[in-house]
Design a protein around this motif. Sequence first.
Motif, PDB file in Angstrom:
ATOM      1  N   MET A   1      41.774  41.948  28.119  1.00  0.00           N
ATOM      2  CA  MET A   1      40.509  41.315  28.386  1.00  0.00           C
ATOM      3  C   MET A   1      40.650  40.461  29.633  1.00  0.00           C
ATOM      4  N   MET A   2      39.613  40.461  30.456  1.00  0.00           N
ATOM      5  CA  MET A   2      39.587  39.639  31.666  1.00  0.00           C
ATOM      6  C   MET A   2      38.727  38.407  31.402  1.00  0.00           C
ATOM      7  N   TYR A   3      39.202  37.258  31.847  1.00  0.00           N
ATOM      8  CA  TYR A   3      38.463  36.012  31.733  1.00  0.00           C
ATOM      9  C   TYR A   3      38.238  35.485  33.142  1.00  0.00           C
ATOM     10  N   TYR A   4      37.019  35.128  33.457  1.00  0.00           N
ATOM     11  CA  TYR A   4      36.699  34.649  34.791  1.00  0.00           C
ATOM     12  C   TYR A   4      36.502  33.142  34.780  1.00  0.00           C
ATOM     13  N   ILE A   5      37.168  32.490  35.716  1.00  0.00           N
ATOM     14  CA  ILE A   5      37.067  31.042  35.857  1.00  0.00           C
ATOM     15  C   ILE A   5      36.662  30.765  37.292  1.00  0.00           C
ATOM     16  N   GLY A   6      35.514  30.128  37.445  1.00  0.00           N
ATOM     17  CA  GLY A   6      35.009  29.826  38.770  1.00  0.00           C
ATOM     18  C   GLY A   6      35.248  28.394  39.199  1.00  0.00           C
ATOM     19  N   HIS A   7      35.488  27.513  38.215  1.00  0.00           N
ATOM     20  CA  HIS A   7      35.778  26.121  38.539  1.00  0.00           C
ATOM     21  C   HIS A   7      36.631  25.507  37.435  1.00  0.00           C
ATOM     22  N   LEU A   8      37.266  24.410  37.747  1.00  0.00           N
ATOM     23  CA  LEU A   8      38.242  23.781  36.857  1.00  0.00           C
ATOM     24  C   LEU A   8      37.665  23.432  35.487  1.00  0.00           C
ATOM     25  N   GLY A   9      36.399  23.089  35.429  1.00  0.00           N
ATOM     26  CA  GLY A   9      35.781  22.709  34.161  1.00  0.00           C
ATOM     27  C   GLY A   9      35.767  23.831  33.128  1.00  0.00           C
ATOM     28  N   GLN A  10      35.842  25.075  33.575  1.00  0.00           N
ATOM     29  CA  GLN A  10      35.845  26.210  32.657  1.00  0.00           C
ATOM     30  C   GLN A  10      37.227  26.450  32.045  1.00  0.00           C
ATOM     31  N   LEU A  11      38.263  26.040  32.737  1.00  0.00           N
ATOM     32  CA  LEU A  11      39.630  26.320  32.301  1.00  0.00           C
ATOM     33  C   LEU A  11      39.974  25.740  30.930  1.00  0.00           C
ATOM     34  N   PRO A  12      39.755  24.459  30.670  1.00  0.00           N
ATOM     35  CA  PRO A  12      40.146  23.915  29.369  1.00  0.00           C
ATOM     36  C   PRO A  12      39.387  24.540  28.202  1.00  0.00           C
ATOM     37  N   VAL A  13      38.117  24.823  28.409  1.00  0.00           N
ATOM     38  CA  VAL A  13      37.319  25.447  27.342  1.00  0.00           C
ATOM     39  C   VAL A  13      37.879  26.824  27.005  1.00  0.00           C
TER      40      VAL A  13
ATOM     41  N   LEU B   1      49.256  35.398  28.330  1.00  0.00           N
ATOM     42  CA  LEU B   1      48.297  35.598  29.413  1.00  0.00           C
ATOM     43  C   LEU B   1      49.032  35.589  30.740  1.00  0.00           C
ATOM     44  N   GLN B   2      48.369  36.078  31.765  1.00  0.00           N
ATOM     45  CA  GLN B   2      48.910  35.999  33.117  1.00  0.00           C
ATOM     46  C   GLN B   2      47.782  35.629  34.071  1.00  0.00           C
ATOM     47  N   LEU B   3      48.131  35.117  35.214  1.00  0.00           N
ATOM     48  CA  LEU B   3      47.162  34.700  36.205  1.00  0.00           C
ATOM     49  C   LEU B   3      46.954  35.828  37.203  1.00  0.00           C
ATOM     50  N   CYS B   4      45.697  36.132  37.478  1.00  0.00           N
ATOM     51  CA  CYS B   4      45.359  37.169  38.454  1.00  0.00           C
ATOM     52  C   CYS B   4      44.258  36.612  39.342  1.00  0.00           C
ATOM     53  N   LEU B   5      44.464  36.623  40.633  1.00  0.00           N
ATOM     54  CA  LEU B   5      43.462  36.128  41.575  1.00  0.00           C
ATOM     55  C   LEU B   5      42.809  37.306  42.274  1.00  0.00           C
ATOM     56  N   GLN B   6      41.508  37.197  42.478  1.00  0.00           N
ATOM     57  CA  GLN B   6      40.791  38.222  43.218  1.00  0.00           C
ATOM     58  C   GLN B   6      39.670  37.574  44.002  1.00  0.00           C
ATOM     59  N   GLU B   7      39.186  38.263  45.006  1.00  0.00           N
ATOM     60  CA  GLU B   7      38.085  37.726  45.791  1.00  0.00           C
ATOM     61  C   GLU B   7      36.833  37.676  44.938  1.00  0.00           C
ATOM     62  N   LYS B   8      36.029  36.635  45.166  1.00  0.00           N
ATOM     63  CA  LYS B   8      34.774  36.502  44.453  1.00  0.00           C
ATOM     64  C   LYS B   8      33.803  37.569  44.944  1.00  0.00           C
ATOM     65  N   PRO B   9      32.974  38.085  44.043  1.00  0.00           N
ATOM     66  CA  PRO B   9      31.960  39.048  44.475  1.00  0.00           C
ATOM     67  C   PRO B   9      30.911  38.360  45.357  1.00  0.00           C
ATOM     68  N   GLU B  10      30.159  39.169  46.078  1.00  0.00           N
ATOM     69  CA  GLU B  10      29.123  38.640  46.967  1.00  0.00           C
ATOM     70  C   GLU B  10      28.107  37.780  46.206  1.00  0.00           C
TER      71      GLU B  10
END
Length: 78
Positions: free
Chosen positions: A1-13, A64-73
């Motif tokens: 499963m992929m989890y998307y985090i756009g800002h730090l506030g989403q990480l702890p939740v 889990l592992q960390l994966c970085l990718q470019e944000k979509p348009e």
Amino acid sequence: MMYYIGHLGQLPVLLKAIRKHKGIRQADMKKTMGILPKTVSALENHPEHVTMESFFKLISALNLQLCLQEKPESEEDW
């Protein structure tokens, strides 16, 4: 499963939800990975005050592992 985090506030939740979904208590983290419950609590409540080393220990303990990718348009592409 992929989890998307756009800002730090989403990480702890997200980290807390994943841990609970897997049925892992904070105390269990100390037994399996040597992570103190207070560190898990800090990551789940105030990740800005936790070291990257602790962060990586926690995601490893949650399998889990960390994966970085470019944000979509646009957000619609998420």
